[in-house]
Structure formats: C-alpha cells, structure tokens
Design a protein around this motif. Sequence first.
Motif, PDB file in Angstrom:
ATOM      1  N   UNK A 109       0.824  -1.203   0.000  1.00 45.85           N
ATOM      2  CA  UNK A 109       0.000   0.000   0.000  1.00 45.85           C
ATOM      3  C   UNK A 109       0.862   1.260   0.000  1.00 45.85           C
ATOM      4  N   UNK A 110       1.950   1.233   0.739  1.00 49.32           N
ATOM      5  CA  UNK A 110       2.847   2.388   0.770  1.00 49.32           C
ATOM      6  C   UNK A 110       3.535   2.570  -0.582  1.00 49.32           C
ATOM      7  N   UNK A 111       3.837   1.465  -1.246  1.00 49.43           N
ATOM      8  CA  UNK A 111       4.398   1.565  -2.591  1.00 49.43           C
ATOM      9  C   UNK A 111       3.417   2.254  -3.532  1.00 49.43           C
ATOM     10  N   UNK A 112       2.163   1.842  -3.501  1.00 45.41           N
ATOM     11  CA  UNK A 112       1.161   2.449  -4.370  1.00 45.41           C
ATOM     12  C   UNK A 112       0.992   3.933  -4.056  1.00 45.41           C
ATOM     13  N   UNK A 113       1.049   4.281  -2.781  1.00 45.88           N
ATOM     14  CA  UNK A 113       0.929   5.692  -2.414  1.00 45.88           C
ATOM     15  C   UNK A 113       2.066   6.512  -2.998  1.00 45.88           C
ATOM     16  N   UNK A 114       3.236   5.903  -3.139  1.00 50.54           N
ATOM     17  CA  UNK A 114       4.410   6.623  -3.626  1.00 50.54           C
ATOM     18  C   UNK A 114       4.606   6.533  -5.125  1.00 50.54           C
ATOM     19  N   UNK A 115       4.149   5.439  -5.757  1.00 52.17           N
ATOM     20  CA  UNK A 115       4.478   5.207  -7.167  1.00 52.17           C
ATOM     21  C   UNK A 115       3.285   4.798  -8.026  1.00 52.17           C
ATOM     22  N   UNK A 116       2.106   4.704  -7.438  1.00 55.58           N
ATOM     23  CA  UNK A 116       0.955   4.253  -8.197  1.00 55.58           C
ATOM     24  C   UNK A 116       0.442   5.276  -9.192  1.00 55.58           C
ATOM     25  N   UNK A 117      -0.519   4.851  -9.998  1.00 53.49           N
ATOM     26  CA  UNK A 117      -1.057   3.501 -10.150  1.00 53.49           C
ATOM     27  C   UNK A 117       0.017   2.551 -10.716  1.00 53.49           C
ATOM     28  N   UNK A 118      -0.032   1.293 -10.280  1.00 54.66           N
ATOM     29  CA  UNK A 118       1.034   0.379 -10.670  1.00 54.66           C
ATOM     30  C   UNK A 118       0.520  -1.050 -10.723  1.00 54.66           C
ATOM     31  N   UNK A 119       1.254  -1.874 -11.459  1.00 54.62           N
ATOM     32  CA  UNK A 119       0.900  -3.286 -11.604  1.00 54.62           C
ATOM     33  C   UNK A 119       1.666  -4.120 -10.581  1.00 54.62           C
ATOM     34  N   UNK A 120       1.310  -5.388 -10.495  1.00 56.74           N
ATOM     35  CA  UNK A 120       2.047  -6.310  -9.635  1.00 56.74           C
ATOM     36  C   UNK A 120       3.504  -6.398 -10.081  1.00 56.74           C
ATOM     37  N   UNK A 129      11.783  -6.113  -5.276  1.00 55.88           N
ATOM     38  CA  UNK A 129      12.542  -7.351  -5.390  1.00 55.88           C
ATOM     39  C   UNK A 129      11.780  -8.559  -4.893  1.00 55.88           C
ATOM     40  N   UNK A 130      10.594  -8.343  -4.297  1.00 55.07           N
ATOM     41  CA  UNK A 130       9.796  -9.437  -3.765  1.00 55.07           C
ATOM     42  C   UNK A 130       8.976 -10.108  -4.871  1.00 55.07           C
ATOM     43  N   UNK A 131       8.894 -11.428  -4.872  1.00 48.52           N
ATOM     44  CA  UNK A 131       8.049 -12.126  -5.843  1.00 48.52           C
ATOM     45  C   UNK A 131       6.609 -12.238  -5.335  1.00 48.52           C
ATOM     46  N   UNK A 132       5.742 -12.704  -6.177  1.00 44.26           N
ATOM     47  CA  UNK A 132       4.372 -13.077  -5.810  1.00 44.26           C
ATOM     48  C   UNK A 132       3.565 -11.937  -5.197  1.00 44.26           C
ATOM     49  N   UNK A 133       3.824 -10.706  -5.603  1.00 47.67           N
ATOM     50  CA  UNK A 133       3.029  -9.611  -5.065  1.00 47.67           C
ATOM     51  C   UNK A 133       1.650  -9.535  -5.706  1.00 47.67           C
ATOM     52  N   UNK A 134       1.467 -10.265  -6.803  1.00 42.71           N
ATOM     53  CA  UNK A 134       0.134 -10.346  -7.385  1.00 42.71           C
ATOM     54  C   UNK A 134      -0.859 -10.919  -6.389  1.00 42.71           C
ATOM     55  N   UNK A 135      -0.422 -11.899  -5.596  1.00 41.57           N
ATOM     56  CA  UNK A 135      -1.293 -12.498  -4.586  1.00 41.57           C
ATOM     57  C   UNK A 135      -1.655 -11.469  -3.518  1.00 41.57           C
ATOM     58  N   UNK A 136      -0.681 -10.645  -3.146  1.00 46.90           N
ATOM     59  CA  UNK A 136      -0.934  -9.616  -2.139  1.00 46.90           C
ATOM     60  C   UNK A 136      -1.937  -8.604  -2.674  1.00 46.90           C
ATOM     61  N   UNK A 137      -1.764  -8.191  -3.922  1.00 51.24           N
ATOM     62  CA  UNK A 137      -2.686  -7.226  -4.506  1.00 51.24           C
ATOM     63  C   UNK A 137      -4.095  -7.795  -4.640  1.00 51.24           C
ATOM     64  N   UNK A 138      -4.193  -9.080  -4.897  1.00 53.44           N
ATOM     65  CA  UNK A 138      -5.521  -9.696  -4.966  1.00 53.44           C
ATOM     66  C   UNK A 138      -6.203  -9.634  -3.607  1.00 53.44           C
ATOM     67  N   UNK A 139      -5.445  -9.866  -2.550  1.00 48.27           N
ATOM     68  CA  UNK A 139      -6.029  -9.766  -1.209  1.00 48.27           C
ATOM     69  C   UNK A 139      -6.459  -8.333  -0.906  1.00 48.27           C
ATOM     70  N   UNK A 140      -5.713  -7.385  -1.460  1.00 49.66           N
ATOM     71  CA  UNK A 140      -5.998  -5.978  -1.204  1.00 49.66           C
ATOM     72  C   UNK A 140      -7.045  -5.399  -2.155  1.00 49.66           C
ATOM     73  N   UNK A 141      -7.421  -6.140  -3.173  1.00 49.77           N
ATOM     74  CA  UNK A 141      -8.289  -5.605  -4.226  1.00 49.77           C
ATOM     75  C   UNK A 141      -9.525  -4.881  -3.684  1.00 49.77           C
ATOM     76  N   UNK A 142     -10.205  -5.388  -2.658  1.00 55.50           N
ATOM     77  CA  UNK A 142     -11.399  -4.671  -2.165  1.00 55.50           C
ATOM     78  C   UNK A 142     -11.088  -3.270  -1.642  1.00 55.50           C
ATOM     79  N   UNK A 143      -9.821  -3.000  -1.302  1.00 54.37           N
ATOM     80  CA  UNK A 143      -9.439  -1.696  -0.759  1.00 54.37           C
ATOM     81  C   UNK A 143      -8.851  -0.778  -1.831  1.00 54.37           C
ATOM     82  N   UNK A 144      -8.774  -1.263  -3.074  1.00 57.69           N
ATOM     83  CA  UNK A 144      -8.083  -0.531  -4.124  1.00 57.69           C
ATOM     84  C   UNK A 144      -9.016  -0.194  -5.283  1.00 57.69           C
ATOM     85  N   UNK A 145      -8.549   0.694  -6.153  1.00 54.17           N
ATOM     86  CA  UNK A 145      -9.185   0.939  -7.441  1.00 54.17           C
ATOM     87  C   UNK A 145      -8.335   0.306  -8.529  1.00 54.17           C
ATOM     88  N   UNK A 146      -8.986  -0.235  -9.527  1.00 51.95           N
ATOM     89  CA  UNK A 146      -8.278  -0.854 -10.644  1.00 51.95           C
ATOM     90  C   UNK A 146      -8.423   0.020 -11.886  1.00 51.95           C
TER      91      UNK A 146
END
Length: 368
Positions: free
Chosen positions: A204-215, A223-240
């Motif tokens: 969420x802090x990354x998106x605040x600083x660099x968004x809108x952005x993809x996984x 450098x972290x992998x599998x952030x797509x899964x994290x974004x899916x969990x966060x989807x209800x709190x985000x705009x696409x």
Amino acid sequence: MTERLTLRGLNRATLARQMLLARENASVAETTARLCGSQAQEPKPPFVGLWTRITGFRAEDLHTALHERAVVRATMMRGTLHLMPAQDYLAFRAPIQPVLDAGLKMLGSRAKGLDIEKVLPVARGLLQESPRTFNEMRSLLQEEFPQVNERALGFAVRMCVPLVMVPTQDRWAFPRDSRFALAETWLGSAPSTDDPTAVEEFVLRYLAAFGPASAADAQTWSGLPALGEVLERLRPRLRAFSDERGRELFDLPDAPRPDEATPAPARFLPEFDSLVLAHSDRTRVISDEHRPGLTTKNLRVRATFLRDGFAAGTWETERKRKTATLRLRPFKPLPRSALKELATEAESLLAFIEPDATDFQVTTEPAA
C-alpha cells in the motif's frame, strides 16, 4: 468498465506522489516516508533528490534528521541502500528479508563453508561491542572463520543482520568506509517480525508513492516475488485501472491523479533516483528507446533531467577551481524555451551542490 489511464495521466499521477510537480514544505522524515524510501546507494544523490522535492531544503536538514535518528540509511529494497524514516525501517525490514536472503546466491562458489547460523551470532557480538566498518568486520570474522571467503562473510552480515549506517559530519554525511550499527542498538528497538499484515502495508505504501502500478511494477521496485497475490487480497481496498498497453494497474482510491494537462516543471534527478527504477514498465517516465542509455556498463544509474514530466536527457557536474559546471546531455534537441528553464534550475542546483563556487556555468552537448 475499468477506467483507462493515458501515459501522460500515469506520468502526472506518479510525479504528484513523488513531489515533482511542485516543491513542497515537508521535513526530511515526511518526504522519505511519502517517497517510500529514497535510493541512497551513494551518499551524495539523496541530498540532490531531496533538494529537488523540498522547498528550501538545506544539506543540514538531512544531517540533522540522520543524527537525530529520525531517518536512517540502510539496506532495503532490492538489497540496495535507501534513506527511510526510522519507524518505516523498523516496520518494513522484515518483509524485505526474503529478498536479502535470495541475494546470498550472488556469492556462488565464494559461499563455500559459509554457515550463516554460526557466523551471524559472532557478527552480532562484534557489533554489540561497537559500530564497525565492514573492513573491520571482515577482518575480525575471518579470524573466527579462516576457511571462509572474507567477502562472503561481510556480505552475509550485510544481508542478514539489520544494520544502519552511522552518519558523520562529512559533507555528504557518510565517508567511503562508514561504520555500521545494529538497528536495535542505534534505534532502541529491533525491526518488527511479528506483524502478519506488514507485507500488505508495504505494498500500500508503494502504491501511495508510485501508483497507479501493476504487480510487476511492485515486484521490480521491491525485489519481492508473488506480489500479485498480495494485490488480490488488497483488491477490495483498491481501485483498478488499465493503461494504454492493457495492463491492470492498482491504486489507492483517494490518491492524487492530476489531469494529464497539469504543467510539470523542469526537474533534476540524481543518480539512482527511485523514480526511474520503481516500475517494470518505465514508459511513464522514460521511453523504451532511451531507457538503455540510463545505466552504464558498471550498473551506475545516470542522473536525469525531466522536461514536461519525462526524462529528456542526462546530466553531470564538474568543479574546476571556483567554477562549477553542469552539462546537459539531451536525448533529442530541445527548444530554446526548455533550455532556458533547465538552465535556471541547473544554476540553482549548482549553487546547492557547490556552495563555495563563485562561477556557475550550464552547458548543453549535442543530442545523442
């Protein structure tokens, strides 16, 4: 239907988060928090990066923040050094550890005989005695582990022990061979390791600083992998959103997304600035055509200047006696009005970088 963002719209949104549409009245700690860290692979660039974003920034402001321990310089995203507010470092150091663990693979055959579980307690003991330079650490560790490559010993400690660099009164705060201290000693508490939501807050802090952005963007930055899964969990709190290439982008609902016609002033970014490193698709800042020229053969990321919000060339400075010169190397020929605006900004930057110079010159080389 998913809203589509144009390239210029993405550019302006990112510049707004990065404090590059206008300088702002903010402290060093507030700014590095908003930027979700400031790339600090070398000591001097962060001073320039803050100068270009903060109204009336002085070098002493960063010195004060470092010595008061409100801000630290430490290994974080992608295993590189960053400036971060102390509280953010303590909160987000643990989520980054998998990146640092993976970095040990770079050692290859030099890791022969390296037993992390034995080396790290010894290293901690040495650092509990006092902050140390890595030259000292390698030498002392080799006395304990003579069969292990000394560079491997030092690198393992750098990656696996939460450390912060101890600032000095040097002009750019850190000499070439700086001392490192245990984070828990320097800051009075160790990085948190028991927050199950830390990775989500980090994204969420990354998106605040660099968004809108993809996984893929978030993964490239951290450098972290599998952030797509994290974004899916966060989807209800985000705009696409979608971009012009059809990629799905995520953002905080209330984050700034200025009109694409918003003016963007001339700005100078230092070497390694996070703006040009924080996305997989970097066309929102620099074209694919010019991106290869941004990095040197020895992996230095060149300083760039922005014109109308996009990277329009690189720059460097030179000091001879009392004359400070800034050279512009545009990617393409620039109109006279743009050169005039850049020259005005460049002269102010030179006065910041070389305050004891008496003559400031701005030159422009032929477009590459």
